[in-house]
Write an enzyme that holds these catalytic residues in place. Structure first.
Site, PDB file in Angstrom:
ATOM      1  N   LYS A  24      43.834  30.694  31.908  1.00  0.00           N
ATOM      2  CA  LYS A  24      45.001  30.967  32.762  1.00  0.00           C
ATOM      3  C   LYS A  24      44.583  31.065  34.226  1.00  0.00           C
ATOM      4  O   LYS A  24      45.255  30.529  35.101  1.00  0.00           O
ATOM      5  CB  LYS A  24      45.657  32.280  32.305  1.00  0.00           C
ATOM      6  CG  LYS A  24      46.520  32.975  33.349  1.00  0.00           C
ATOM      7  CD  LYS A  24      47.182  34.176  32.766  1.00  0.00           C
ATOM      8  CE  LYS A  24      47.017  35.527  33.394  1.00  0.00           C
ATOM      9  NZ  LYS A  24      46.673  35.763  34.730  1.00  0.00           N
ATOM     10  N   ASN A  25      43.475  31.758  34.480  1.00  0.00           N
ATOM     11  CA  ASN A  25      43.112  32.033  35.868  1.00  0.00           C
ATOM     12  C   ASN A  25      42.390  30.879  36.557  1.00  0.00           C
ATOM     13  O   ASN A  25      41.950  31.008  37.697  1.00  0.00           O
ATOM     14  CB  ASN A  25      42.311  33.343  35.953  1.00  0.00           C
ATOM     15  CG  ASN A  25      43.212  34.535  35.638  1.00  0.00           C
ATOM     16  OD1 ASN A  25      44.442  34.396  35.592  1.00  0.00           O
ATOM     17  ND2 ASN A  25      42.624  35.696  35.400  1.00  0.00           N
ATOM     18  N   ARG A  98      51.301  36.226  40.880  1.00  0.00           N
ATOM     19  CA  ARG A  98      50.550  36.348  42.139  1.00  0.00           C
ATOM     20  C   ARG A  98      50.103  34.980  42.662  1.00  0.00           C
ATOM     21  O   ARG A  98      49.591  34.865  43.765  1.00  0.00           O
ATOM     22  CB  ARG A  98      49.319  37.238  41.934  1.00  0.00           C
ATOM     23  CG  ARG A  98      49.687  38.658  41.590  1.00  0.00           C
ATOM     24  CD  ARG A  98      48.497  39.561  41.595  1.00  0.00           C
ATOM     25  NE  ARG A  98      47.923  39.719  42.910  1.00  0.00           N
ATOM     26  CZ  ARG A  98      48.445  40.446  43.885  1.00  0.00           C
ATOM     27  NH1 ARG A  98      49.576  41.068  43.698  1.00  0.00           N
ATOM     28  NH2 ARG A  98      47.843  40.540  45.047  1.00  0.00           N
ATOM     29  N   CYS A 122      50.567  41.727  37.483  1.00  0.00           N
ATOM     30  CA  CYS A 122      50.493  42.991  36.757  1.00  0.00           C
ATOM     31  C   CYS A 122      50.464  44.186  37.689  1.00  0.00           C
ATOM     32  O   CYS A 122      49.888  44.132  38.767  1.00  0.00           O
ATOM     33  CB  CYS A 122      49.258  42.977  35.874  1.00  0.00           C
ATOM     34  SG  CYS A 122      49.470  41.891  34.471  1.00  0.00           S
ATOM     35  N   ASP A 324      39.171  42.510  33.050  1.00  0.00           N
ATOM     36  CA  ASP A 324      40.199  42.116  32.063  1.00  0.00           C
ATOM     37  C   ASP A 324      39.709  42.206  30.613  1.00  0.00           C
ATOM     38  O   ASP A 324      40.499  42.056  29.688  1.00  0.00           O
ATOM     39  CB  ASP A 324      40.674  40.691  32.350  1.00  0.00           C
ATOM     40  CG  ASP A 324      41.185  40.562  33.766  1.00  0.00           C
ATOM     41  OD1 ASP A 324      42.287  41.031  34.031  1.00  0.00           O
ATOM     42  OD2 ASP A 324      40.453  40.023  34.619  1.00  0.00           O
ATOM     43  N   VAL A 346      36.751  47.553  39.649  1.00  0.00           N
ATOM     44  CA  VAL A 346      37.464  46.446  40.317  1.00  0.00           C
ATOM     45  C   VAL A 346      38.867  46.878  40.757  1.00  0.00           C
ATOM     46  O   VAL A 346      39.282  46.604  41.884  1.00  0.00           O
ATOM     47  CB  VAL A 346      37.536  45.201  39.401  1.00  0.00           C
ATOM     48  CG1 VAL A 346      38.270  44.062  40.094  1.00  0.00           C
ATOM     49  CG2 VAL A 346      36.133  44.754  38.999  1.00  0.00           C
TER      50      VAL A 346
HETATM   51  C1  EPZ Z   1      42.267  37.797  39.682  1.00  0.00           C
HETATM   52  O1  EPZ Z   1      43.195  38.613  40.395  1.00  0.00           O
HETATM   53  C2  EPZ Z   1      42.857  37.639  38.305  1.00  0.00           C
HETATM   54  N1  EPZ Z   1      44.168  37.046  38.425  1.00  0.00           N
HETATM   55  C3  EPZ Z   1      42.939  38.984  37.610  1.00  0.00           C
HETATM   56  O2  EPZ Z   1      43.410  38.776  36.301  1.00  0.00           O
HETATM   57  C4  EPZ Z   1      41.554  39.601  37.552  1.00  0.00           C
HETATM   58  O3  EPZ Z   1      41.651  40.899  37.024  1.00  0.00           O
HETATM   59  C5  EPZ Z   1      40.958  39.681  38.966  1.00  0.00           C
HETATM   60  O4  EPZ Z   1      40.975  38.381  39.587  1.00  0.00           O
HETATM   61  C6  EPZ Z   1      39.522  40.183  38.956  1.00  0.00           C
HETATM   62  O5  EPZ Z   1      38.725  39.353  38.161  1.00  0.00           O
HETATM   63  C7  EPZ Z   1      44.293  35.747  38.624  1.00  0.00           C
HETATM   64  O6  EPZ Z   1      43.318  35.002  38.705  1.00  0.00           O
HETATM   65  C8  EPZ Z   1      45.668  35.212  38.690  1.00  0.00           C
HETATM   66  P1  EPZ Z   1      40.962  40.142  43.221  1.00  0.00           P
HETATM   67  P2  EPZ Z   1      43.085  38.747  41.973  1.00  0.00           P
HETATM   68  O7  EPZ Z   1      41.511  39.609  44.489  1.00  0.00           O
HETATM   69  O8  EPZ Z   1      42.566  37.479  42.522  1.00  0.00           O
HETATM   70  C9  EPZ Z   1      41.152  43.987  46.074  1.00  0.00           C
HETATM   71  C10 EPZ Z   1      44.922  38.964  34.546  1.00  0.00           C
HETATM   72  O9  EPZ Z   1      45.380  39.831  33.768  1.00  0.00           O
HETATM   73  N2  EPZ Z   1      41.769  43.131  47.105  1.00  0.00           N
HETATM   74  O10 EPZ Z   1      39.617  39.704  42.797  1.00  0.00           O
HETATM   75  O11 EPZ Z   1      44.394  39.255  42.452  1.00  0.00           O
HETATM   76  C11 EPZ Z   1      42.115  44.218  44.905  1.00  0.00           C
HETATM   77  O12 EPZ Z   1      43.042  45.237  45.192  1.00  0.00           O
HETATM   78  C12 EPZ Z   1      44.726  39.294  35.986  1.00  0.00           C
HETATM   79  O13 EPZ Z   1      44.674  37.812  34.180  1.00  0.00           O
HETATM   80  C13 EPZ Z   1      42.057  43.659  48.342  1.00  0.00           C
HETATM   81  O14 EPZ Z   1      41.791  44.840  48.615  1.00  0.00           O
HETATM   82  O15 EPZ Z   1      41.998  39.886  42.053  1.00  0.00           O
HETATM   83  C14 EPZ Z   1      41.159  44.572  43.792  1.00  0.00           C
HETATM   84  O16 EPZ Z   1      40.812  45.928  43.872  1.00  0.00           O
HETATM   85  C15 EPZ Z   1      44.976  40.723  36.310  1.00  0.00           C
HETATM   86  N3  EPZ Z   1      42.646  42.851  49.284  1.00  0.00           N
HETATM   87  C16 EPZ Z   1      39.920  43.719  44.108  1.00  0.00           C
HETATM   88  O17 EPZ Z   1      40.051  43.340  45.487  1.00  0.00           O
HETATM   89  C17 EPZ Z   1      42.946  41.537  49.018  1.00  0.00           C
HETATM   90  O18 EPZ Z   1      43.483  40.860  49.908  1.00  0.00           O
HETATM   91  C18 EPZ Z   1      39.777  42.484  43.268  1.00  0.00           C
HETATM   92  O19 EPZ Z   1      40.979  41.720  43.300  1.00  0.00           O
HETATM   93  C19 EPZ Z   1      42.633  41.011  47.753  1.00  0.00           C
HETATM   94  C20 EPZ Z   1      42.050  41.822  46.802  1.00  0.00           C
END
Ligand code: EPZ
Length: 451
Positions: A24-25, A98, A122, A324, A346
């Site tokens: 999916k991702n 997202r 989510c 995840d 995370v």
């Molecule tokens: C991706 O989300 C995945 N989603 C998530 O899977 C996954 O949990 C996550 O990566 C971590 O592996 C998709 O790929 C669609 P991040 P993403 O940006 O990209 C902080 C699932 O169930 N952050 O790596 O949104 C954030 O708050 C989903 O399949 C900022 O602070 O995750 C978090 O604490 C859930 N500012 C951390 O970074 C930003 O601008 C990691 O988030 C961006 C992120």
């Protein structure tokens, strides 16, 4: 309550074989990348899940013709007539996923402007997009935040930049990649995320004509090119779904073969699975030869009998233990003897789902401290991001309301492992990321029904 409910008669081990398709991702991001090409792209093994529908809808609104290919799960994207869509049309998808945030760079390249609706996804904490917007501004985009969503433009085009992420965010790394590939000049991204899904997106972009170097120490260098063409790609399989079924096998004392699961992308999970006492066997792909049909590769996961062992783990960016994977595995940890510790580093609020497990008889305490691992960004702040799971606990049936995708799957596993009949509400949320999960449950011998 709604009719979006699954009745689960628990206590039966899951036994059988299922197959996972493209991750999916990755799939959703590869779909966005198709916007950048000037010829059609072809993506295989696309799962039939809600996130894919949302991206398909958004691509369609922007003039990308999306059709089903010949093979089951194959999608073809024709970007010959990319055009603007109205904010009203786009807003139909507000709050649904997202992924729309990743349309910024491609739309700016193709149209010079972009409108991004309110994001969904989510509810696992605030999930800001500050890194995305900061990076886009560095490339030369202007971002106008309005009540209806984000309006972006790039009056002087997009230009390569040097950017360091405060945290290796998956989405922000993808944002930079999808923008830098056609920005003028060179972009250097430091502290990038390097998840297998990101490397696979890089493969997609490289197939399209991009020049991207992944250096040591999480540095990615992208040399912008003026033009990209379409791609043909078979994505990496969904390692989150694979691990979810593995955890379900363990928690229900069952035996599940996950066709398509790939060892290399799941090494960290496999190490923990074995430490807990689960067993697995990797079956490598055997191509057809001498008249035999060959064999699809995968991983068989099973509970060998006896007691499971407690573990300490912390979630982290790749190659760490994925955030995840955490929720499904915790259900199995409720069956392990002793104290298991899970430190979520995370997301700051990804342990709320444990309350429901406690109502089913689990013994899980959550703490604000960074337990069992190195201090993280959330230490000494007001976030309950460490869990101590005392086991083994006998789980009993309950009525559960699904809070988000992965926690939802963990609730489902708990209901399958528990004695008695549970009602799991909001179960359609699981369709966001798990293709045909009800059919797969039936294949594994689970006793579930829609009332
Ligand atoms: C991706 O989300 C995945 N989603 C998530 O899977 C996954 O949990 C996550 O990566 C971590 O592996 C998709 O790929 C669609 P991040 P993403 O940006 O990209 C902080 C699932 O169930 N952050 O790596 O949104 C954030 O708050 C989903 O399949 C900022 O602070 O995750 C978090 O604490 C859930 N500012 C951390 O970074 C930003 O601008 C990691 O988030 C961006 C992120």
């Amino acid at each position: 309550m709604t009719d979006d409910v699954l009745v689960v008669h628990g206590g039966t081990p899951l036994e059988g074989r299922i197959r996972v398709r493209g991750a999916k991702n990755l799939v959703s991001k590869a779909m966005v990348a198709a916007l950048l090409g000037d010829t059609p792209s072809r993506l295989f093994d696309v799962p039939n899940i809600r996130d894919v529908e949302v991206v398909r809808g958004l691509l369609g609104l922007h003039g990308v013709k999306v059709t089903d290919g010949e093979e089951e799960g194959e999608l073809v994207f024709d970007p010959a007539n990319v055009e603007s869509a109205s904010t009203d049309q786009i807003n139909v998808h507000a709050g649904s996923s997202r992924i729309p945030i990743l349309f910024c760079g491609p739309l700016l390249h193709r149209l010079g402007h972009a409108f991004i609706p309110d994001l969904g996804g989510c509810h696992i904490g605030p999930r800001p997009i500050d890194f995305h917007l900061q990076a886009l501004r560095e490339f030369g985009a202007t971002v106008d935040k309005r009540p209806e969503g984000l309006h972006l433009s790039a009056p002087n085009g997009l230009h390569g930049t040097k950017f360091s992420l405060p945290y290796p965010s998956v989405g922000a790394t993808e944002q930079v990649l999808l923008t830098a590939v056609m920005a003028e000049g060179v972009t250097e991204l430091r502290n990038a995320a390097v998840e297998p899904e990101i490397i696979d997106l890089i493969c997609v972009l490289q197939k399209m004509g991009a020049i991207i170097k992944v250096h040591t120490d999480r540095v990615i260098e992208i040399q912008g090119v003026p033009k990209l063409h379409g791609y043909t790609h078979r994505p990496i399989p969904d390692r989150i779904e694979a691990a979810s079924w593995a955890a379900a096998a363990l928690a229900t004392r069952g035996h599940v073969e996950v066709l398509g699961a790939q060892q290399a992308d799941m090494m960290t999970f496999l190490n923990i699975f074995r430490s807990v006492g689960g067993e697995y066997e990797v079956t490598d792909l055997r191509p057809p030869r001498h008249g035999d049909a060959g064999q699809e590769g995968g991983i068989r996961f099973w509970h060998p009998g006896g007691e499971l062992k407690s573990v300490a783990l912390e979630t982290d960016v790749h190659p760490g233990f994925m955030t995840d994977w955490q929720q499904p595995l915790v259900v199995a940890l409720t069956q392990a003897r002793g104290l298991s510790i899970v430190h979520e580093t995370v997301y700051e609020q990804r342990l709320g789902y444990t309350e429901a497990l406690n109502t089913m008889g689990a013994n899980i305490q959550v703490y604000r401290d960074c337990l069992g691992g190195t201090p993280c960004r959330f230490g000494r702040r007001n976030f309950k991001h460490s869990a101590v799971i005392a086991g083994p606990s006998k789980l009993h049936a309950a009525d559960l309301v699904i809070p988000d995708l992965r926690a939802g799957f963990s609730h489902l596993i708990a209901a399958l492992a528990a004695e008695g009949t549970s009602r799991v509400y909001g179960v359609d949320l699981i369709n966001r990321g798990y293709e045909d999960f009800e059919a797969k449950l039936a294949d594994l011998g689970a006793h579930v029904e829609r009332p």
